[in-house]
Scaffold this motif. Structure first.
Motif, PDB file in Angstrom:
ATOM      1  N   UNK A   9       0.439  -1.495  -0.082  1.00  0.00           N
ATOM      2  CA  UNK A   9      -0.171  -0.333  -0.184  1.00  0.00           C
ATOM      3  C   UNK A   9       0.953   1.243   0.196  1.00  0.00           C
ATOM      4  N   UNK A  10       1.651   1.156  -0.821  1.00  0.00           N
ATOM      5  CA  UNK A  10       3.034   2.171  -0.808  1.00  0.00           C
ATOM      6  C   UNK A  10       2.330   3.319  -2.451  1.00  0.00           C
ATOM      7  N   UNK A  16       5.883  12.354  -5.073  1.00  0.00           N
ATOM      8  CA  UNK A  16       5.458  12.507  -3.486  1.00  0.00           C
ATOM      9  C   UNK A  16       4.564  10.539  -3.450  1.00  0.00           C
ATOM     10  N   UNK A  17       4.726  10.340  -2.418  1.00  0.00           N
ATOM     11  CA  UNK A  17       4.033   9.323  -1.739  1.00  0.00           C
ATOM     12  C   UNK A  17       2.971   9.221  -1.370  1.00  0.00           C
ATOM     13  N   UNK A  18       2.297   8.604  -1.275  1.00  0.00           N
ATOM     14  CA  UNK A  18       0.996   8.166  -0.168  1.00  0.00           C
ATOM     15  C   UNK A  18       1.445   7.091   0.422  1.00  0.00           C
ATOM     16  N   UNK A  19       1.231   6.933   2.088  1.00  0.00           N
ATOM     17  CA  UNK A  19       1.360   4.954   2.195  1.00  0.00           C
ATOM     18  C   UNK A  19      -0.001   5.133   3.240  1.00  0.00           C
ATOM     19  N   UNK A  20      -0.404   3.560   3.521  1.00  0.00           N
ATOM     20  CA  UNK A  20      -1.581   3.525   3.778  1.00  0.00           C
ATOM     21  C   UNK A  20      -0.648   2.352   5.136  1.00  0.00           C
ATOM     22  N   UNK A  21      -0.873   3.560   6.433  1.00  0.00           N
ATOM     23  CA  UNK A  21      -0.732   3.325   7.471  1.00  0.00           C
ATOM     24  C   UNK A  21      -1.540   2.250   8.629  1.00  0.00           C
ATOM     25  N   UNK A  22      -1.152   1.564   9.348  1.00  0.00           N
ATOM     26  CA  UNK A  22      -2.488   0.962  10.491  1.00  0.00           C
ATOM     27  C   UNK A  22      -1.354   0.566  11.796  1.00  0.00           C
ATOM     28  N   UNK A  23      -2.709   0.593  12.413  1.00  0.00           N
ATOM     29  CA  UNK A  23      -2.509   0.521  14.253  1.00  0.00           C
ATOM     30  C   UNK A  23      -3.742  -0.669  14.492  1.00  0.00           C
ATOM     31  N   UNK A  28      -4.418   4.953   8.306  1.00  0.00           N
ATOM     32  CA  UNK A  28      -4.004   5.687   8.440  1.00  0.00           C
ATOM     33  C   UNK A  28      -3.540   6.822   6.837  1.00  0.00           C
ATOM     34  N   UNK A  29      -3.672   6.932   6.279  1.00  0.00           N
ATOM     35  CA  UNK A  29      -3.307   8.296   5.360  1.00  0.00           C
ATOM     36  C   UNK A  29      -2.263   9.155   5.446  1.00  0.00           C
ATOM     37  N   UNK A  45      11.394   4.586  -5.337  1.00  0.00           N
ATOM     38  CA  UNK A  45      10.431   3.252  -4.624  1.00  0.00           C
ATOM     39  C   UNK A  45      11.348   2.301  -3.779  1.00  0.00           C
ATOM     40  N   UNK A  46      13.043   1.993  -4.362  1.00  0.00           N
ATOM     41  CA  UNK A  46      14.420   1.562  -3.617  1.00  0.00           C
ATOM     42  C   UNK A  46      14.427   2.597  -2.054  1.00  0.00           C
ATOM     43  N   UNK A  47      14.687   4.014  -2.929  1.00  0.00           N
ATOM     44  CA  UNK A  47      15.171   4.997  -1.817  1.00  0.00           C
ATOM     45  C   UNK A  47      13.518   4.868   0.109  1.00  0.00           C
ATOM     46  N   UNK A  48      12.558   5.012  -1.086  1.00  0.00           N
ATOM     47  CA  UNK A  48      11.446   4.837   0.056  1.00  0.00           C
ATOM     48  C   UNK A  48      11.026   3.791   0.569  1.00  0.00           C
ATOM     49  N   UNK A  49      11.612   2.663   0.284  1.00  0.00           N
ATOM     50  CA  UNK A  49      11.813   1.470   1.340  1.00  0.00           C
ATOM     51  C   UNK A  49      12.834   1.883   2.228  1.00  0.00           C
ATOM     52  N   UNK A  50      13.644   1.977   1.759  1.00  0.00           N
ATOM     53  CA  UNK A  50      15.159   1.883   2.549  1.00  0.00           C
ATOM     54  C   UNK A  50      14.592   2.778   3.880  1.00  0.00           C
ATOM     55  N   UNK A  51      13.937   4.338   3.445  1.00  0.00           N
ATOM     56  CA  UNK A  51      14.013   4.990   4.581  1.00  0.00           C
ATOM     57  C   UNK A  51      12.275   4.809   5.288  1.00  0.00           C
ATOM     58  N   UNK A  52      11.934   3.867   5.081  1.00  0.00           N
ATOM     59  CA  UNK A  52      10.312   3.471   5.329  1.00  0.00           C
ATOM     60  C   UNK A  52      10.606   3.020   6.842  1.00  0.00           C
ATOM     61  N   UNK A  53      11.229   3.117   7.584  1.00  0.00           N
ATOM     62  CA  UNK A  53      11.598   2.590   9.429  1.00  0.00           C
ATOM     63  C   UNK A  53      11.061   4.606  10.170  1.00  0.00           C
ATOM     64  N   UNK A  54      12.207   5.260   9.434  1.00  0.00           N
ATOM     65  CA  UNK A  54      12.083   6.915   9.779  1.00  0.00           C
ATOM     66  C   UNK A  54      11.036   7.711   9.108  1.00  0.00           C
ATOM     67  N   UNK A  55      10.126   7.174   7.966  1.00  0.00           N
ATOM     68  CA  UNK A  55       9.103   7.577   7.730  1.00  0.00           C
ATOM     69  C   UNK A  55       8.052   7.030   8.476  1.00  0.00           C
ATOM     70  N   UNK A  56       7.849   6.020   9.058  1.00  0.00           N
ATOM     71  CA  UNK A  56       6.598   5.304  10.046  1.00  0.00           C
ATOM     72  C   UNK A  56       7.232   5.996  11.584  1.00  0.00           C
TER      73      UNK A  56
END
Length: 84
Positions: A9-10, A16-23, A28-29, A45-56
């Motif tokens: 869901x990225x 820009x990018x839109x992520x769908x996150x869940x808890x 949450x968008x 996309x690869x760069x985004x995935x590498x930075x995903x923990x920071x964004x989360x």
């Protein structure tokens, strides 16, 4: 528990990018503006995935603090990245 990105869901839209996150049952968008996207050569996309923990982490903090935009989304901008 904290917000995590739903697998698959990225989406990239222009710069820009839109992520769908869940808890739990909550979804949450989260929007990442073009100035907060990873810089550099190669696959965006690869760069985004590498930075995903920071964004989360940023999204989870902003959501917990109630920092939602007028549209109900969490927006991550370059100022969030530099202050992280």
């Amino acid at each position: 528990m904290s917000l995590v990105t739903v697998p698959g869901k990225i989406r990239l839209y222009g710069g820009h990018a839109i992520l769908i996150m869940t808890e739990g049952n909550l979804h949450q968008a989260v929007c990442i503006t073009d100035d907060a996207m990873p810089a550099g050569e190669g696959d965006v996309m690869q760069g985004l995935l590498q930075c995903l923990p920071v964004y989360e982490g940023i999204a989870d903090r902003k959501f917990s603090d109630g920092e939602l935009a007028f549209d109900g989304r969490v927006w991550i901008t370059s100022s969030d990245i530099t202050s992280h």
